[in-house]
Design a protein around this motif. Structure first.
Motif, PDB file in Angstrom:
ATOM      1  N   LEU A 106       0.810  -1.221   0.000  1.00  0.00           N
ATOM      2  CA  LEU A 106       0.000   0.000   0.000  1.00  0.00           C
ATOM      3  C   LEU A 106       0.840   1.266   0.000  1.00  0.00           C
ATOM      4  O   LEU A 106       0.423   2.301  -0.505  1.00  0.00           O
TER       5      LEU A 106
ATOM      6  N   TRP B  13      -7.507  -5.386   9.726  1.00  0.00           N
ATOM      7  CA  TRP B  13      -8.411  -5.017  10.814  1.00  0.00           C
ATOM      8  C   TRP B  13      -9.639  -5.940  10.808  1.00  0.00           C
ATOM      9  O   TRP B  13     -10.059  -6.439   9.758  1.00  0.00           O
TER      10      TRP B  13
ATOM     11  N   ARG C   5      -7.076   0.026   4.393  1.00  0.00           N
ATOM     12  CA  ARG C   5      -5.840  -0.763   4.448  1.00  0.00           C
ATOM     13  C   ARG C   5      -6.114  -2.218   4.071  1.00  0.00           C
ATOM     14  O   ARG C   5      -5.347  -3.107   4.426  1.00  0.00           O
TER      15      ARG C   5
ATOM     16  N   ALA D 188      -2.928 -11.019  11.658  1.00  0.00           N
ATOM     17  CA  ALA D 188      -2.141 -11.517  10.529  1.00  0.00           C
ATOM     18  C   ALA D 188      -2.984 -12.617   9.893  1.00  0.00           C
ATOM     19  O   ALA D 188      -3.445 -13.523  10.587  1.00  0.00           O
TER      20      ALA D 188
ATOM     21  N   VAL E  97      -3.568 -16.149  11.323  1.00  0.00           N
ATOM     22  CA  VAL E  97      -2.297 -16.601  11.893  1.00  0.00           C
ATOM     23  C   VAL E  97      -2.263 -16.249  13.375  1.00  0.00           C
ATOM     24  O   VAL E  97      -2.049 -17.104  14.232  1.00  0.00           O
ATOM     25  N   GLU E  98      -2.501 -14.981  13.668  1.00  0.00           N
ATOM     26  CA  GLU E  98      -2.478 -14.545  15.072  1.00  0.00           C
ATOM     27  C   GLU E  98      -3.024 -13.125  15.185  1.00  0.00           C
ATOM     28  O   GLU E  98      -2.964 -12.354  14.221  1.00  0.00           O
ATOM     29  N   PRO E  99      -3.555 -12.784  16.375  1.00  0.00           N
ATOM     30  CA  PRO E  99      -3.934 -11.395  16.619  1.00  0.00           C
ATOM     31  C   PRO E  99      -2.667 -10.586  16.881  1.00  0.00           C
ATOM     32  O   PRO E  99      -1.691 -11.119  17.407  1.00  0.00           O
ATOM     33  N   GLU E 100      -2.668  -9.319  16.473  1.00  0.00           N
ATOM     34  CA  GLU E 100      -1.452  -8.500  16.573  1.00  0.00           C
ATOM     35  C   GLU E 100      -1.597  -7.301  17.496  1.00  0.00           C
ATOM     36  O   GLU E 100      -0.676  -6.512  17.629  1.00  0.00           O
TER      37      GLU E 100
ATOM     38  N   VAL F  81       5.279 -14.281   1.580  1.00  0.00           N
ATOM     39  CA  VAL F  81       5.444 -12.839   1.405  1.00  0.00           C
ATOM     40  C   VAL F  81       4.661 -12.146   2.519  1.00  0.00           C
ATOM     41  O   VAL F  81       3.472 -12.435   2.703  1.00  0.00           O
TER      42      VAL F  81
ATOM     43  N   VAL G  18      -6.205  -6.213  15.092  1.00  0.00           N
ATOM     44  CA  VAL G  18      -5.621  -6.427  13.767  1.00  0.00           C
ATOM     45  C   VAL G  18      -5.068  -7.852  13.759  1.00  0.00           C
ATOM     46  O   VAL G  18      -4.431  -8.270  14.729  1.00  0.00           O
TER      47      VAL G  18
ATOM     48  N   HIS H 171      -5.775  -1.574  17.282  1.00  0.00           N
ATOM     49  CA  HIS H 171      -5.388  -0.278  16.723  1.00  0.00           C
ATOM     50  C   HIS H 171      -6.626   0.421  16.169  1.00  0.00           C
ATOM     51  O   HIS H 171      -7.573  -0.248  15.753  1.00  0.00           O
ATOM     52  N   PRO H 172      -6.615   1.761  16.142  1.00  0.00           N
ATOM     53  CA  PRO H 172      -7.745   2.491  15.571  1.00  0.00           C
ATOM     54  C   PRO H 172      -7.918   2.094  14.101  1.00  0.00           C
ATOM     55  O   PRO H 172      -6.924   1.968  13.379  1.00  0.00           O
TER      56      PRO H 172
ATOM     57  N   ASP I 158       3.071  -8.864   3.708  1.00  0.00           N
ATOM     58  CA  ASP I 158       2.650  -7.534   3.245  1.00  0.00           C
ATOM     59  C   ASP I 158       2.389  -6.679   4.480  1.00  0.00           C
ATOM     60  O   ASP I 158       1.328  -6.739   5.086  1.00  0.00           O
TER      61      ASP I 158
ATOM     62  N   ARG J 243      -3.251 -15.389   6.631  1.00  0.00           N
ATOM     63  CA  ARG J 243      -2.469 -16.077   5.602  1.00  0.00           C
ATOM     64  C   ARG J 243      -3.361 -16.455   4.410  1.00  0.00           C
ATOM     65  O   ARG J 243      -4.458 -16.984   4.596  1.00  0.00           O
TER      66      ARG J 243
ATOM     67  N   VAL K 164       0.832 -15.457   1.053  1.00  0.00           N
ATOM     68  CA  VAL K 164       0.963 -14.038   1.390  1.00  0.00           C
ATOM     69  C   VAL K 164       0.293 -13.836   2.740  1.00  0.00           C
ATOM     70  O   VAL K 164      -0.827 -14.310   2.960  1.00  0.00           O
ATOM     71  N   VAL K 165       0.993 -13.162   3.661  1.00  0.00           N
ATOM     72  CA  VAL K 165       0.386 -12.826   4.951  1.00  0.00           C
ATOM     73  C   VAL K 165       0.150 -11.330   4.999  1.00  0.00           C
ATOM     74  O   VAL K 165       1.043 -10.532   4.690  1.00  0.00           O
ATOM     75  N   LEU K 166      -1.079 -10.963   5.348  1.00  0.00           N
ATOM     76  CA  LEU K 166      -1.491  -9.562   5.406  1.00  0.00           C
ATOM     77  C   LEU K 166      -1.976  -9.235   6.810  1.00  0.00           C
ATOM     78  O   LEU K 166      -2.567 -10.081   7.470  1.00  0.00           O
ATOM     79  N   ASP K 167      -1.756  -8.003   7.249  1.00  0.00           N
ATOM     80  CA  ASP K 167      -2.262  -7.550   8.543  1.00  0.00           C
ATOM     81  C   ASP K 167      -3.575  -6.809   8.302  1.00  0.00           C
ATOM     82  O   ASP K 167      -3.580  -5.773   7.647  1.00  0.00           O
TER      83      ASP K 167
END
Lengths: 195, 95
Positions: free
Chosen positions: A105, B83, B23, B62, B36-39, A153, B60, B42-43, A155, B64, B78-81
């Motif tokens: 992003l 909300w 996001r 993670a 995967v897991e809570p991180e 990967v 938020v 966050h607002p 992100d 997979r 691909v792992v994304l964070d």
């Protein structure tokens, strides 16, 4: 600092904002530059390299680092965040797995641990391609992985920053922690290189 | 507040296309993944980026995703964070 930015439009906006902040007395003249200089002076890939060398030589530290990166790097006096605190997740490369980090992003990056990000990290080509064809992108970096290596990967487009723990090169059993630190490259910490 | 999702839970991202900042990257909308897991909380970036002070504090995660789910091809992950607002339980999504 804003004067070094390559995008003219954003540079103008930042300069205008700086001027307004100073004009209204919200920040003193050189305070912004001083704050940025102080932040960047403590930001370098050497920080990431030291963390990796410690993990290679201290199994208990490595275990803590992988379980809770934020707390483990704090033991060495480091933090992933700059102005605001940020969570750090360290991901380990093994014989079968390889990790690579991107922010699709924008350009989120653990600046404190790696220094300012390289221009390719912020390029649209890297950001759009590495999530789609990481094996091909890594090969272009000269990082050719065995066909059966599993690639993940990361992100990092939200509130966590990522650091790759590269595999320790073979034949380095006799090296000191300091000598190991010298082997670790910035790209290996991002995951676009192996060691 | 309790987390809506546990590690290992199957989720699907929402298929929204807001005019404001979000996001949830376009390539990961309406896709199936696994927590995967809570991180940490966050607002919500979508609200915060509008300069509003009432952004809800959300977990938020993670998440997979298989490359095949995102792109129709590829053998990586691909792992994304993301909300919590971006996620629905996979069962609710009808699959």
């Amino acid at each position: 600092m804003s004067g070094t930015h390559t995008d003219a439009a954003i540079s103008r906006r930042v300069r205008k904002l700086e001027a307004l902040l100073e004009e209204r007395g919200i920040v003193a003249g050189a305070a912004l530059d001083e704050a940025l200089d102080a932040f960047l002076a403590g930001s370098s890939p050497l920080n990431g390299a030291r963390i990796v060398a410690r993990a290679w030589t201290d199994p208990a530290f490595k275990e803590r680092l992988l379980a809770d990166g934020t707390s483990a790097v704090a033991e060495l006096g480091y933090a992933a965040g700059g102005v605001q605190p940020q969570r750090l997740r360290v991901v380990e490369n093994t014989a079968r797995t390889h990790n690579v980090v991107v922010c699709t992003l924008c350009s989120c990056y653990p600046v404190r641990l790696l220094g300012p990000s390289p221009s390719w990290y912020k390029s649209e080509a890297y950001r759009s391609r590495v999530v789609r064809e990481p094996r091909a992108v890594l090969a272009e970096f000269g990082c050719v992985l065995p066909a059966d290596t599993e690639i993940t990967v990361w992100d990092s487009s939200a509130e966590t920053r990522y650091l790759v723990l590269p595999r320790r090169p073979a034949g380095t059993d006799d090296l000191t922690e300091q000598a190991l630190t010298d082997l670790v490259t910035r790209n290996a910490l991002i995951g676009t290189a192996t060691l | 507040m309790t987390d809506r999702f546990a590690s290992g839970a199957r989720v699907r991202t929402v298929h929204h296309d807001p005019t404001h900042h979000t996001r949830l990257p376009r390539y990961a909308r309406g896709k199936r993944g696994v927590i995967v897991e809570p991180e940490g909380r966050h607002p919500l970036a979508d609200i915060r980026s509008q300069g509003r002070g009432d952004a809800p504090l959300e977990q938020v995660y993670a998440v997979r995703f298989a490359a095949r789910e995102l792109w129709g091809e590829g053998d990586h992950e691909v792992v994304l964070d993301l909300w919590e607002s971006y996620l629905e339980p996979e069962a609710e999504a009808g699959h």
